[in-house]
Design a protein around this motif. Structure first.
Motif, PDB file in Angstrom:
ATOM      1  N   ARG A  59       0.973  -0.953  -0.068  1.00  0.00           N
ATOM      2  CA  ARG A  59       0.101  -0.057   0.156  1.00  0.00           C
ATOM      3  C   ARG A  59       0.917   1.009  -0.112  1.00  0.00           C
ATOM      4  O   ARG A  59       0.895   2.560  -0.741  1.00  0.00           O
ATOM      5  N   ARG A  62       3.621   0.503  -3.501  1.00  0.00           N
ATOM      6  CA  ARG A  62       2.994   0.265  -5.110  1.00  0.00           C
ATOM      7  C   ARG A  62       3.523   0.230  -6.121  1.00  0.00           C
ATOM      8  O   ARG A  62       3.797   0.622  -6.830  1.00  0.00           O
ATOM      9  N   GLU A  84      -6.403  -2.581  -3.827  1.00  0.00           N
ATOM     10  CA  GLU A  84      -6.855  -1.276  -3.394  1.00  0.00           C
ATOM     11  C   GLU A  84      -6.069  -0.002  -3.863  1.00  0.00           C
ATOM     12  O   GLU A  84      -6.437   1.209  -4.093  1.00  0.00           O
ATOM     13  N   ASN A  85      -4.698  -0.716  -3.820  1.00  0.00           N
ATOM     14  CA  ASN A  85      -3.528   0.806  -4.929  1.00  0.00           C
ATOM     15  C   ASN A  85      -4.383   1.404  -6.135  1.00  0.00           C
ATOM     16  O   ASN A  85      -4.518   1.799  -6.442  1.00  0.00           O
ATOM     17  N   GLU A  86      -5.014  -0.186  -6.773  1.00  0.00           N
ATOM     18  CA  GLU A  86      -5.506   0.178  -8.348  1.00  0.00           C
ATOM     19  C   GLU A  86      -7.356   0.709  -8.160  1.00  0.00           C
ATOM     20  O   GLU A  86      -7.373   1.696  -8.559  1.00  0.00           O
ATOM     21  N   LYS A  87      -7.509   0.970  -7.272  1.00  0.00           N
ATOM     22  CA  LYS A  87      -8.434   1.980  -6.923  1.00  0.00           C
ATOM     23  C   LYS A  87      -9.185   2.313  -6.436  1.00  0.00           C
ATOM     24  O   LYS A  87      -9.061   4.214  -7.334  1.00  0.00           O
ATOM     25  N   GLU A  88      -7.833   3.292  -5.100  1.00  0.00           N
ATOM     26  CA  GLU A  88      -7.425   4.967  -4.591  1.00  0.00           C
ATOM     27  C   GLU A  88      -6.781   5.082  -5.760  1.00  0.00           C
ATOM     28  O   GLU A  88      -6.675   6.634  -5.879  1.00  0.00           O
ATOM     29  N   HIS A  89      -5.593   5.009  -6.257  1.00  0.00           N
ATOM     30  CA  HIS A  89      -4.650   5.601  -7.175  1.00  0.00           C
ATOM     31  C   HIS A  89      -4.339   5.466  -8.764  1.00  0.00           C
ATOM     32  O   HIS A  89      -3.424   6.101  -9.218  1.00  0.00           O
TER      33      HIS A  89
END
Length: 233
Positions: A59, A62, A84-89
């Protein structure tokens, strides 16, 4: 010595309980993935302290492409962090998970949570293990690792005893092979395998540390230019 061991064991227990509580309270989706996988898997997996460390590292740093050597509970942990990294960033990801045991491979496919089944970003690869050498070191690696621009390698396989009639091999070679073939900085986690940590501490001086309480090795980002040869070792 016994007192030190008792203290270390107690501290490890504290770290493990705190990690489990942190995951359950702060990352409920991750907790569900772990609990669901463990309830159906024949593999004991890593510890919650390991899961939390892997999740938080991904996280924070990345990475885009991760190679996992040894499929298991860690597969869903790594995948969850990447998702989660794809979703947020908006960071696209790829996770390649290698396994040499047909029974563990089949079990892992059956234990995957619904959101990872048939997900093209997760590649589960069954591959035999082979011996490889560098200078005077003998190691074991997966034969059919897909090519990729890997940023992180997680080492918990393959088994050192690929040939029961001979002595065990010394270390997990996959990280070394990735570094040799890449111009990128590559980091690694090593799950409990102290002989692997020792070899890499010689091959990449000053770049490897071992957390005795969590029993995990961490290799700082390196390239093939950091690799020591026999003369310097």
């Amino acid at each position: 010595m016994k007192l030190r061991y008792a203290i270390a064991k107690r501290l490890s227990g504290v770290i493990e309980r705190r990690a489990k509580r942190t995951i359950e309270e702060r990352f409920p989706a991750l907790a569900r993935d772990i609990a669901d996988y463990r309830s159906r898997s024949p593999s004991t997996g890593c510890t919650y302290a390991d899961y939390l460390l892997h999740y938080m590292w991904i996280r924070l740093h990345r990475p885009r492409e991760v190679l996992e050597c040894g499929t298991g509970v860690s597969t869903v942990v790594l995948a969850r962090a990447l998702m989660e990294n794809e979703k947020e960033h908006g960071i696209p990801w790829r996770l390649v998970s290698m396994e040499e045991s047909r029974s563990y491979y089949d079990a892992a496919l059956g234990c995957l949570p619904a959101h990872l089944k048939n997900n093209p970003r997760l590649e589960m690869v069954l591959s035999e293990a082979v011996e490889d050498t560098y200078e005077f070191f003998r190691g074991v690696r997966y034969k059919d690792v897909p090519k990729g621009a890997y940023d992180l390698v997680f080492m918990d396989g393959p088994d050192f005893m690929i040939n029961p009639s001979r002595t065990p091999l010394t270390f997990d070679f996959d990280f070394l092979k990735i570094v040799q073939e890449s111009d990128r900085l590559v980091s690694a986690f090593i799950d409990t395998r102290m002989s692997t940590c020792f070899v890499y501490s010689l091959l990449f001086p000053g770049k490897v540390r071992y957390d005795f309480l969590r029993r995990i090795g961490i290799i700082a980002p390196v390239t093939r230019h950091d690799l020591a040869d026999a003369k310097s070792i």
